[in-house]
Design an enzyme around this catalytic site. Structure first.
Site, PDB file in Angstrom:
ATOM      1  N   PRO C 106       0.806  -1.232   0.000  1.00 21.58           N
ATOM      2  CA  PRO C 106       0.000   0.000   0.000  1.00 21.58           C
ATOM      3  C   PRO C 106       0.837   1.280   0.000  1.00 21.58           C
ATOM      4  CG  PRO C 106      -0.844  -1.535   1.612  1.00 21.58           C
ATOM      5  CD  PRO C 106       0.426  -2.141   1.085  1.00 21.58           C
ATOM      6  N   THR C 107       0.379   2.252  -0.757  1.00 20.66           N
ATOM      7  CA  THR C 107       1.026   3.561  -0.788  1.00 20.66           C
ATOM      8  C   THR C 107       0.562   4.355   0.427  1.00 20.66           C
ATOM      9  OG1 THR C 107       0.933   3.498  -3.180  1.00 20.66           O
ATOM     10  CG2 THR C 107       1.371   5.633  -2.177  1.00 20.66           C
ATOM     11  N   GLY C 108       1.495   4.995   1.058  1.00 24.59           N
ATOM     12  CA  GLY C 108       1.131   5.749   2.256  1.00 24.59           C
ATOM     13  C   GLY C 108       1.074   4.846   3.459  1.00 24.59           C
ATOM     14  N   CYS C 109       1.797   3.740   3.373  1.00 18.44           N
ATOM     15  CA  CYS C 109       1.808   2.752   4.456  1.00 18.44           C
ATOM     16  C   CYS C 109       3.005   3.038   5.338  1.00 18.44           C
ATOM     17  CB  CYS C 109       1.943   1.375   3.827  1.00 18.44           C
ATOM     18  SG  CYS C 109       1.769   0.078   5.015  1.00 18.44           S
ATOM     19  N   ILE C 110       2.762   3.356   6.604  1.00 19.71           N
ATOM     20  CA  ILE C 110       3.912   3.692   7.466  1.00 19.71           C
ATOM     21  C   ILE C 110       3.948   2.831   8.711  1.00 19.71           C
ATOM     22  CG2 ILE C 110       4.293   6.062   6.729  1.00 19.71           C
ATOM     23  CD1 ILE C 110       2.481   6.837   9.190  1.00 19.71           C
TER      24      ILE C 110
END
Lengths: 128, 100, 110
Positions: C106-110
């Site tokens: 996922p993009t924006g996965c931190i």
């Protein structure tokens, strides 16, 4: 740094300024990814498209012929990431013969003068 | 001489320099971000128009399509070519100058 | 790493996300799920299919917060909450479900 730089309660105004066309360089895609990641931090995020950056939002991008991923649909996901402030500089659009109808997302078209004011009010501006 | 230009005319002066220095009888092929120079509504249109009589102009179709410009009006006289057309031009003109 | 399915090899990165989304199939999804110790139920499929539709439309894998909100909008609040999604995908709904759906991390996965 001031102490409140580390305070998660303080919402800061972050502005991303996109001035590069898509595909010719990697700046546009990297900026978009940065915007998506920054959205996780619950800050006040806005995204500006000026100069050749307005071409990032041009409708009808079709990339199989150059063997690259078409990332323009991702701009439509920004709303779901609560990134709702998309500003396009009117002068940049006009210089390229484009109108709001040529763009694939809803944006706010602002004159340089209006945009300048909003830019000046930011805490952090990240420019590409 | 075949000249290729791959930068947007509104970001760099690459196309402008190419138009100033390309000798009569040369071909200019706009590729990558250079295809923005082909837009009839763009500011490069006038400069291209001035040299239409002694230069041939081409734009790479897949690069236009990628940027959503397939349906956009281009400067009169610019011919759209595909990758095969690019190869043909390279063969036809022998020498190649890449304006970067 | 890679997955072996019916005699063919499907390449994946070191975390198990397949590298070519076009190689995805339902059979492959079941195989990836087994690796994640998940037995695919209708509820699992519902989320995986939702993610595939999301990717088709936006060309990214959503962050968990965005996924939860979008599921809520489309399937209602009893499914659009992190508790429900974590019950289905205990090691992180966005990460695990995206992997099974054949999407990138996922993009924006931190």
């Amino acid at each position: 740094m001031e102490e409140d730089d580390f305070n998660p309660e303080v919402v800061k105004r972050f502005m991303f300024v996109n001035r590069k066309a898509p595909y010719g360089t990697v700046y546009a895609l990297e900026s978009l990814e940065t915007v998506l990641i920054s959205a996780a931090f619950d800050q006040d995020v806005s995204v500006v498209f000026a100069d050749d950056g307005v071409f990032q939002l041009k409708k009808g991008q079709d990339t199989p012929g150059i063997n690259m991923k078409n990332f323009s649909p991702t701009f439509r996901a920004l709303d779901g990431y609560d990134v709702e402030k998309l500003y396009v500089e009117k002068e940049s659009l006009e210089a390229r013969g484009l109108t709001e109808d040529d763009l694939l997302v809803d944006v706010e078209v602002l004159s340089s003068k209006e945009l300048s004011k909003i830019m000046a009010a930011q805490d952090v501006v990240i420019s590409n | 001489m075949l000249h290729t230009v791959n930068k947007s005319p509104l970001e760099r002066n690459t196309l402008e320099s190419c138009l100033r220095l390309a000798a009569k009888g040369s071909a200019i092929l706009l590729i990558e971000d250079g295809v923005y120079g082909a837009l009839a509504a763009g500011q490069a249109a006038k400069e291209i128009g001035k040299r239409k009589a002694d230069l041939k102009f081409y734009a790479l179709g897949p690069d236009l399509a990628a940027r959503g410009l397939s349906e956009s009006p281009l400067v009169d006289g610019i011919e759209i070519v595909d990758y095969e057309g690019f190869v043909d031009l390279a063969a036809e003109y022998e020498a190649h100058q890449a304006w970067l | 790493m890679a997955y072996q399915l019916n005699g063919t090899t499907v390449e994946a990165d070191e975390e198990g996300y397949i590298t070519d989304i076009s190689q995805w199939s339902k059979e492959l999804a079941v195989l990836i799920a087994e690796d994640e110790k998940i037995e695919m139920s209708d509820d699992h499929w519902e989320v995986v299919n939702f993610l595939r539709d999301y990717y088709e439309e936006y060309q990214i894998a959503p962050a968990i917060r965005v996924l939860t909100k979008a599921v809520k909008k489309s399937m209602g609040p009893e499914k659009g909450n992190s508790q429900y999604l974590y019950e289905l995908f205990p090691y992180g709904p966005a990460k695990q479900a995206c992997k099974i759906a054949g999407l990138p991390k996922p993009t924006g996965c931190i």
